[in-house]
Scaffold this motif. Structure first.
Motif, PDB file in Angstrom:
ATOM      1  N   ASN A 328      41.988  59.881  98.293  1.00 46.30           N
ATOM      2  CA  ASN A 328      43.319  60.314  99.249  1.00 46.30           C
ATOM      3  C   ASN A 328      44.180  61.339  98.481  1.00 46.30           C
ATOM      4  O   ASN A 328      44.654  60.848  97.565  1.00 46.30           O
ATOM      5  N   PRO A 329      43.981  62.607  98.461  1.00 47.87           N
ATOM      6  CA  PRO A 329      44.854  63.465  98.140  1.00 47.87           C
ATOM      7  C   PRO A 329      46.408  63.226  98.190  1.00 47.87           C
ATOM      8  O   PRO A 329      47.365  63.610  97.526  1.00 47.87           O
ATOM      9  N   GLU A 330      46.881  62.420  99.287  1.00 46.27           N
ATOM     10  CA  GLU A 330      48.121  62.145  99.620  1.00 46.27           C
ATOM     11  C   GLU A 330      48.646  61.052  98.781  1.00 46.27           C
ATOM     12  O   GLU A 330      49.966  60.867  98.817  1.00 46.27           O
ATOM     13  N   ALA A 331      47.722  60.324  98.173  1.00 42.17           N
ATOM     14  CA  ALA A 331      48.223  59.156  97.277  1.00 42.17           C
ATOM     15  C   ALA A 331      49.129  59.629  96.165  1.00 42.17           C
ATOM     16  O   ALA A 331      48.824  60.291  95.530  1.00 42.17           O
ATOM     17  N   VAL A 332      50.328  58.782  95.994  1.00 45.66           N
ATOM     18  CA  VAL A 332      51.045  59.057  94.970  1.00 45.66           C
ATOM     19  C   VAL A 332      51.466  60.741  94.550  1.00 45.66           C
ATOM     20  O   VAL A 332      51.103  61.460  93.788  1.00 45.66           O
ATOM     21  N   ASN A 333      52.336  61.135  95.562  1.00 43.38           N
ATOM     22  CA  ASN A 333      52.676  62.804  95.302  1.00 43.38           C
ATOM     23  C   ASN A 333      53.521  62.844  94.383  1.00 43.38           C
ATOM     24  O   ASN A 333      54.026  61.880  93.624  1.00 43.38           O
ATOM     25  N   ALA A 334      53.829  64.163  94.117  1.00 45.00           N
ATOM     26  CA  ALA A 334      54.426  64.622  92.932  1.00 45.00           C
ATOM     27  C   ALA A 334      55.927  64.043  92.879  1.00 45.00           C
ATOM     28  O   ALA A 334      56.453  63.473  91.775  1.00 45.00           O
TER      29      ALA A 334
END
Ligand SMILES: [Zn+2]
Length: 435
Positions: A328-334
């Motif tokens: 999931n690329p949206e997990a823990v964003n910058a």
């Protein structure tokens, strides 16, 4: 009254509104931030610091480490945690951990920490009184606790002696502007119920954090479940240990009930992604923890299991790992990763009224990052630039409690050459000892 004005800065405040000031100034008086705003603040008799091309943000807060373990960096690698700890690290500590060596190893750790942007660290070890004194001299904010454990250590022989050392450390530093004492119990697998409860009594007596390793490995969960019928966090809850003062390092193996218990009791997590990977302990599901309402911060753990104290690198692991493990690329964003490395750390340690964000009234704990650099440009998003592109060498200057502790990569309070020589001396005598 000393006044410093930092101007021409891109200021990342990390306040509740995540405010960013593209070209602003910060006025620091003594140890406090008095003013933050757009444009240049004019003030008589101030020291001016031109931050052209720089990002100014709160310093990193490393919420779980053992700084004197710099002595044991690379001492035993590529082993499972329990073999690594019982057959290598504990015996080496019994030989090497002396007050003199702890002082050198702590100073040595501060060099790397300051150079990679850490302004505050939370430590659990032995001879923490010495670590506190060294931190005070270095000017770095330190949260320190003597590690209670059920077997003899280099600094105490019985648990009661350990408890006395814990309490005297608290009494020595309670109320200090830079050093914040805590209570530490090593873990539920090295401390009896009685030891854990003694630690809890002290934490409650002084209303200070209780720092503990929890659910680091699957073996810990299996062993504790066999002994008590409960998983580690359930067990700690059952003996009344969990509450908002608890900072639980690792917490890799939490079951859904334990996640709910942490959220309900406001227990914080010190997530140590690199140490967990290196010891093959697993990957903490921090994305789920945070969605459940748990405050998750970031720690490096000691250098024997990492093997660096670099929070920039640690933060990047904290941002990337959940993406890969959850697909999931949206997990823990910058933005979230940067919060974990700053304000969440301050909340976990109960010092968010003092540090963790740049806000009027807080202590001036900040770092200056050279953003006009080939590895960071172009900057479309400041959070992305710091979390995904920066490295520790971009960090030019650091201020803690209103005082510069590094300027233009030069350490103000630590003699780097002398400290490195002293560390080499310790290591050489150890190598002779091992022959
Ligand atoms: Zn640890």
């Amino acid at each position: 009254m000393a006044t410093t004005i930092i101007f021409n800065a891109c200021i990342i405040t990390m306040n509740d509104d995540m405010e960013v000031i593209k070209n602003g100034s910060i006025r620091v008086e003594d140890n406090q931030i008095k003013e933050i705003r757009e444009g240049k603040i004019e003030f008589s008799n101030a020291e001016y610091f031109d931050a052209e091309g720089m990002i100014v943000m709160p310093g990193f807060i490393n919420t779980h480490t053992h700084v004197p373990m710099t002595m044991l960096r690379g001492y035993a690698d590529d082993l499972p945690l329990h073999t690594w700890l019982n057959e290598h690290i504990f015996p080496a500590e019994a030989r090497m951990v002396t007050p003199e060596n702890v002082a050198v190893a702590a100073r040595f750790a501060f060099i790397e920490m300051i150079k990679s942007g850490t302004t505050c660290f939370n430590d659990m070890y032995f001879f923490e009184d010495i670590i506190a004194s060294e931190a005070k001299k270095a000017g770095i904010r330190a949260v320190v606790g003597e590690s209670l454990i059920d077997f003899p250590t280099p600094s105490f022989h019985t648990v009661d002696e350990g408890v006395a050392r814990c309490e005297s450390l608290v009494q020595q530093w309670y109320g200090d502007s830079l050093i914040h004492p805590t209570i530490c119990a090593h873990s539920p697998y090295t401390c009896s119920k009685e030891t854990l409860q003694k630690a809890k009594v002290l934490s409650e007596k002084y209303n200070i954090p209780l720092h503990i390793h929890v659910a680091e490995t699957r073996k810990e969960v299996e062993d504790l479940t066999a002994q008590t019928g409960m998983a580690p966090a359930e067990y700690l809850y059952s003996i009344g240990l969990l509450d908002r003062n608890v900072i639980a390092a690792h917490s890799v193996w939490l079951n859904p009930k334990e996640i709910e218990l942490y959220a309900r009791t406001r227990t914080s997590v010190a997530h140590c992604p690199k140490s967990n990977l290196k010891l093959a302990s697993g990957i903490a599901d921090t994305d789920t923890y945070m969605k459940a309402g748990i405050n998750v911060s970031i720690g490096t753990d000691g250098t024997a299991s990492n093997n660096t104290l670099d929070m920039v690198e640690e933060m990047r692991f904290a941002a990337l790992l959940p993406k890969g493990s959850l697909y999931n690329p949206e997990a823990v964003n910058a933005r979230t990763a940067l919060r974990m490395a700053t304000i969440n750390g301050a909340k976990a340690l109960g010092i968010h009224h003092l540090t963790g964000s740049l806000e009027v009234g807080k202590r001036a704990d900040l770092i200056v990052i050279h953003a006009d650099a080939s590895n960071m440009l172009p900057i479309y998003d400041v959070y992305s630039a710091i979390v995904y592109a920066s490295n520790s060498k971009n960090i030019r200057s650091s201020m803690v409690n209103g005082k510069w502790i590094m300027r233009n990569r030069e350490l103000m309070n630590i003699n780097k050459t002398e400290t490195m020589e002293s560390m080499k001396h310790i290591v050489n005598s150890q190598i002779d000892n091992r022959k």
